[in-house]
Write a protein that holds these residues in place. Structure first.
Motif, PDB file in Angstrom:
ATOM      1  N   VAL A 266      34.911  48.204  51.408  1.00  0.00           N
ATOM      2  CA  VAL A 266      35.059  47.831  50.004  1.00  0.00           C
ATOM      3  C   VAL A 266      36.473  48.160  49.542  1.00  0.00           C
ATOM      4  N   TRP A 267      37.048  47.263  48.731  1.00  0.00           N
ATOM      5  CA  TRP A 267      38.288  47.554  48.005  1.00  0.00           C
ATOM      6  C   TRP A 267      37.922  47.857  46.559  1.00  0.00           C
ATOM      7  N   ARG A 268      38.474  48.962  45.999  1.00  0.00           N
ATOM      8  CA  ARG A 268      38.148  49.365  44.635  1.00  0.00           C
ATOM      9  C   ARG A 268      39.416  49.667  43.852  1.00  0.00           C
ATOM     10  N   CYS A 269      39.348  49.436  42.524  1.00  0.00           N
ATOM     11  CA  CYS A 269      40.439  49.847  41.645  1.00  0.00           C
ATOM     12  C   CYS A 269      39.978  51.025  40.801  1.00  0.00           C
ATOM     13  N   ALA A 270      40.910  51.615  40.063  1.00  0.00           N
ATOM     14  CA  ALA A 270      40.605  52.817  39.279  1.00  0.00           C
ATOM     15  C   ALA A 270      39.599  52.559  38.168  1.00  0.00           C
ATOM     16  N   HIS A 271      39.455  51.280  37.752  1.00  0.00           N
ATOM     17  CA  HIS A 271      38.520  50.953  36.685  1.00  0.00           C
ATOM     18  C   HIS A 271      37.130  50.616  37.203  1.00  0.00           C
TER      19      HIS A 271
END
Length: 282
Positions: free
Chosen positions: A24-29
């Motif tokens: 999975v790729w995730r951002c801070a939000h």
């Protein structure tokens, strides 16, 4: 290994940096994007699509894969690879994006030509079929479904950006390139596939001969023309060439029928490779 996956991806929803956590790729939000079983990630939000299945169809991608893997455009790939590798520092990994990568042919050729030059490669296309085909053929690069209109790439992170027979969005390209980074653009020249076009169209439109100015934010570097005759034997090869170009849909049914009746054809390959450097003063 000199070829590594690209890391500087950005969230397509809020432009925040993405971090990979397993599959999975995730951002801070908290936005997350799964890595598909074949190894690519889909970073084209549904609200940014203009159709349900944008870009090249599965059939067009298959035709392009057969045609390019046969080596018909290898001189173009070799020229692009030479230009992309020229001037890169060998003591640091250079980030390179192919914006409109199709089924990944030119990035594969670049990876093969890199030698000891460390590269982090990213191929992006709006067609999920193209990205799927690219990911199946090569695991060295990162592959994403995305749009040139909003590149899912962190600003100022690219050393090289390729746009080959594609749709340049210069503002986005300038945003993603480092100051001093280079854009390599390949476009059809006035005689490109002329013989095929003369068969499928009743008349050819006059070609523009004036060189357009450098796009805003860029300064021009050396350009070169790649030109050679290409002999095609067999109706299947000619059909693949037509299917991988916009001419398939622009030609009339009569024009397509004339092309389908051919069992051999020699066409002119005539393309212009232009290089631009990202202006460091912007």
């Amino acid at each position: 290994m000199s070829i590594t996956p690209f890391q500087a991806l950005a969230c397509p929803l809020d432009d925040e940096p993405l971090q990979r956590d397993g599959k999975v790729w995730r951002c801070a939000h908290g936005h997350s994007f799964d890595v598909a079983r074949q190894g690519y990630v889909h970073l084209l939000p549904v609200q940014n699509k203009r159709s349900r299945d944008p870009g090249d169809s599965k059939q067009m991608v298959a035709a392009r894969r057969r045609f390019l893997n046969a080596g018909h455009y290898r001189p173009i790939a070799e020229a692009v690879s030479r230009a992309a590798l020229a001037g890169l520092p060998t003591d640091a990994t250079a980030n390179c994006l192919d914006a409109g990568c199709g089924e990944g042919y030119y990035l594969r050729e670049l990876a093969d030509a890199a030698g000891e030059q460390p590269l982090a490669l990213l191929g992006l296309d709006i067609s999920k079929w193209a990205v799927l085909a690219a990911a199946k053929q090569d695991k060295r690069a990162s592959w994403v479904v995305g749009s040139n209109a909003r590149l899912p790439v962190q600003p100022g992170t690219l050393d090289r950006l390729l746009c080959l027979f594609g749709f340049p969005v210069y503002g986005e390209f300038a945003r993603a390139l480092k100051p001093g980074g280079e854009l390599l653009q390949v476009d059809a020249g006035p005689d490109h596939l002329r013989e095929l076009r003369e068969i499928i169209y009743p008349a050819l439109k006059p070609e523009r001969t004036a060189e357009p100015p450098a796009p805003e934010g860029f300064m021009p570097l050396a350009a070169e023309t790649i030109r050679y005759p290409l002999a095609l034997t067999g109706a299947e090869r000619i059909a693949d060439l037509l299917a991988m170009t916009p001419h398939l849909y622009r030609a009339s049914a009569e024009g397509r029928a004339r092309a389908a009746a051919l069992d051999s054809l020699t066409v002119s390959v005539d393309v212009r490779l232009k290089r631009f450097v990202r202006d460091a003063t912007d």
